[in-house]
Design an enzyme around this catalytic site. Structure first.
Site, PDB file in Angstrom:
ATOM      1  N   LYS A  92       2.683   3.372   9.512  1.00 50.16           N
ATOM      2  CA  LYS A  92       2.665   4.078   8.226  1.00 50.16           C
ATOM      3  C   LYS A  92       3.323   5.446   8.284  1.00 50.16           C
ATOM      4  O   LYS A  92       3.887   5.921   7.304  1.00 50.16           O
ATOM      5  CB  LYS A  92       1.230   4.192   7.708  1.00 50.16           C
ATOM      6  CG  LYS A  92       0.714   2.867   7.168  1.00 50.16           C
ATOM      7  CD  LYS A  92      -0.565   3.055   6.396  1.00 50.16           C
ATOM      8  CE  LYS A  92      -0.973   1.768   5.694  1.00 50.16           C
ATOM      9  NZ  LYS A  92      -1.474   0.750   6.638  1.00 50.16           N
ATOM     10  N   GLU A 114      -2.884   7.960  -2.601  1.00 54.16           N
ATOM     11  CA  GLU A 114      -4.105   7.175  -2.745  1.00 54.16           C
ATOM     12  C   GLU A 114      -4.290   6.391  -1.463  1.00 54.16           C
ATOM     13  O   GLU A 114      -3.322   6.107  -0.757  1.00 54.16           O
ATOM     14  CB  GLU A 114      -4.020   6.235  -3.945  1.00 54.16           C
ATOM     15  CG  GLU A 114      -3.439   4.854  -3.671  1.00 54.16           C
ATOM     16  CD  GLU A 114      -1.955   4.858  -3.340  1.00 54.16           C
ATOM     17  OE1 GLU A 114      -1.245   5.771  -3.798  1.00 54.16           O
ATOM     18  OE2 GLU A 114      -1.525   3.946  -2.609  1.00 54.16           O
ATOM     19  N   SER A 380       1.954  -4.030  14.124  1.00 55.54           N
ATOM     20  CA  SER A 380       1.934  -2.926  13.164  1.00 55.54           C
ATOM     21  C   SER A 380       0.975  -1.788  13.505  1.00 55.54           C
ATOM     22  O   SER A 380       1.234  -0.648  13.137  1.00 55.54           O
ATOM     23  CB  SER A 380       1.635  -3.450  11.761  1.00 55.54           C
ATOM     24  OG  SER A 380       0.406  -4.141  11.730  1.00 55.54           O
TER      25      SER A 380
HETATM   26  C1  LIG Z   1      -1.696  -0.535   6.257  1.00 56.26           C
HETATM   27  C2  LIG Z   1      -1.473  -1.483   7.366  1.00 56.26           C
HETATM   28  C3  LIG Z   1      -0.888  -2.747   7.160  1.00 56.26           C
HETATM   29  C4  LIG Z   1      -0.535  -3.280   5.800  1.00 56.26           C
HETATM   30  O1  LIG Z   1       0.387  -2.530   5.096  1.00 56.26           O
HETATM   31  P1  LIG Z   1       1.896  -3.016   4.894  1.00 56.26           P
HETATM   32  O2  LIG Z   1       2.434  -2.104   3.878  1.00 56.26           O
HETATM   33  O3  LIG Z   1       1.830  -4.451   4.416  1.00 56.26           O
HETATM   34  O4  LIG Z   1       2.559  -2.930   6.204  1.00 56.26           O
HETATM   35  C5  LIG Z   1      -0.639  -3.553   8.264  1.00 56.26           C
HETATM   36  N1  LIG Z   1      -0.972  -3.161   9.510  1.00 56.26           N
HETATM   37  C6  LIG Z   1      -1.557  -1.972   9.754  1.00 56.26           C
HETATM   38  C7  LIG Z   1      -1.898  -1.597  11.151  1.00 56.26           C
HETATM   39  C8  LIG Z   1      -1.828  -1.091   8.692  1.00 56.26           C
HETATM   40  O5  LIG Z   1      -2.409   0.092   8.954  1.00 56.26           O
END
Ligand SMILES: *Cc1c(COP(=O)(O)O)cnc(C)c1O
Length: 406
Positions: A92, A114, A380
């Site tokens: 993020k 938000e 992610s």
């Molecule tokens: C917020 C988050 C997501 C989902 O958000 P996307 O915008 O779909 O990437 C996925 N993995 C993690 C670790 C997150 O913090």
């Protein structure tokens, strides 16, 4: 070459999805962004500062790791793009870093955002502290109670956390509060949206900031294998920003299969799910036209997922287009399948993934890949934030010291 997948048209449409459906009162703010984001992002001084921060502050490039034991188990080649090693523990921050630099050049002195689970709130509070900019994060009252550690992080970073007390007291209500605030502060405030959602130009802007993920993958894969191209790129999708970043530089490569994984909750047809493409219909949410989970008369359906980051009733317009056009393959994983995959990665590779990420990894059990395939997963985020869920929902798995069964 005309590309209908990477970027929307000048009105913000990916195929039939996207656009900017906003109240009259927001036109000025959104138009200012539409007119200036590409020019600002193209400036050499902007790119220089962005690259320095991505390298020295975020910790990029993140490694591309060949997961040897996981690959052996599934009889293929599995690479993990380690976004979990970014500062603050997920992808993020790639976006919030970009947007704070943009806000600075737009002369904005105040940031609003938000947040649902608090991850985007923390990533926003972090870059506001970095730049010494006032930060206000709107969060549903119910989420504030459920996500105490992230609320504390935001406060420690100097952000003001404002509870949204209307409706279901969750993300949707926090978004409404943020929009109301933006209408009331058009001159000095920038609204940092956390995924590839919202009115044009947000989906394109966020995808561009996250596209550093696939730019790095191409380079790293070339160094490791001699080819820039994997056979498959896989990522979980909430709003779709880590997926957009991981897919971006492969969208034009027809040999690369793009696989998005949504959260099926208790099961796609259980009524407790967040599998938007499987259940959704075209509609307007958060300022753009996309697919969203709704009742026949157009009321948004409350989603369910064990992972807060995937617990979202919509999907970004780029992904709606990838789905509708057939360019992307959309699969889903349940809460239980994600828990299994998280424990499997922990025990096979010594990496505890975020619950969101675990949904993508769960696909390995459901789809067979070939020995010569080269898979790249967007890892992610890291699982620290999910330890209490792993300890409760995963309690049975926790107490088994069964490395050998993996
Ligand atoms: C917020 C988050 C997501 C989902 O958000 P996307 O915008 O779909 O990437 C996925 N993995 C993690 C670790 C997150 O913090």
């Amino acid at each position: 070459m005309i590309n209908t997948y990477q970027h929307p048209d000048e009105r913000g449409y990916y195929g039939v999805f996207g656009g900017a459906f906003i109240p009259e009162m927001l036109h000025r703010n959104v138009e200012e962004l539409q007119e200036r984001y590409l020019q600002i992002m193209g400036e050499a001084s902007f790119q220089k500062e962005l690259q320095e921060l991505l390298s020295d502050y975020v910790g990029r490039p993140t490694p591309l790791y060949l997961a040897v034991r996981l690959s052996r188990k599934y009889g293929t080649n599995i690479y993990l793009k380690r976004e979990d090693l970014c500062h603050t523990g997920a992808h993020k921050i790639n976006n919030t870093i970009g947007q704070i630099l943009l806000a600075e050049r737009l002369g904005k002195k105040r940031i609003i955002a938000e947040t649902g689970a608090g991850q985007h709130g923390v990533a926003t509070a972090t870059v506001c502290a970095l730049k010494g900019v006032e930060c206000v994060v709107f969060m549903g009252e119910k989420d504030i109670q459920r996500q105490a550690p992230n609320v504390a992080r935001m406060k420690m970073l100097g952000a003001k956390v404002v509870p949204a007390t209307s409706g279901s007291k969750t993300l949707k209500d926090a978004t409404n509060e943020a929009i109301r605030d933006w209408i009331n502060h058009p001159g000095d405030t920038h609204y940092i949206i956390g995924s590839v959602v919202g009115p044009h130009p947000y989906p394109d802007m966020v995808a561009r900031f996250q596209s550093v993920i696939s730019a790095e993958i191409r380079k790293q894969l070339k160094e490791k294998t001699g080819s820039e191209l994997p056979t498959h790129v896989l990522a979980c999708v909430g709003g779709g920003s880590n997926a957009a970043g991981a897919f971006f530089h492969f969208l034009d490569e027809p040999t690369v299969e793009i696989i998005a994984i949504e959260a099926a909750g208790h099961g796609v047809d259980s009524g407790m799910s967040a599998a938007t493409t499987q259940l959704g219909l075209p509609g307007i949410l958060h300022g753009s036209k996309s697919l969203l989970m709704q009742t026949p008369d157009g009321q948004v359906v409350e989603p369910h997922s064990i992972s807060a980051g995937l617990d979202y009733p919509g999907i970004g317009p780029m992904h709606a287009h990838l789905y509708a056009s057939g360019r992307g393959t959309f699969l889903s994983a349940t809460d239980e399948e994600a828990l299994d995959a998280a424990f499997e990665l922990a025990r096979l590779e010594g990496i505890i993934p975020a619950l969101e990420t675990a949904h993508a990894l769960a696909i390995l059990k459901k789809r067979k890949f070939k020995e010569q395939d080269r898979l790249v997963f967007s890892l992610s985020g890291r699982g620290d934030k999910d330890m209490s869920t792993y300890m409760t929902a995963g309690a049975e798995r926790m107490d088994k010291n069964d490395h050998h069964s993996y």
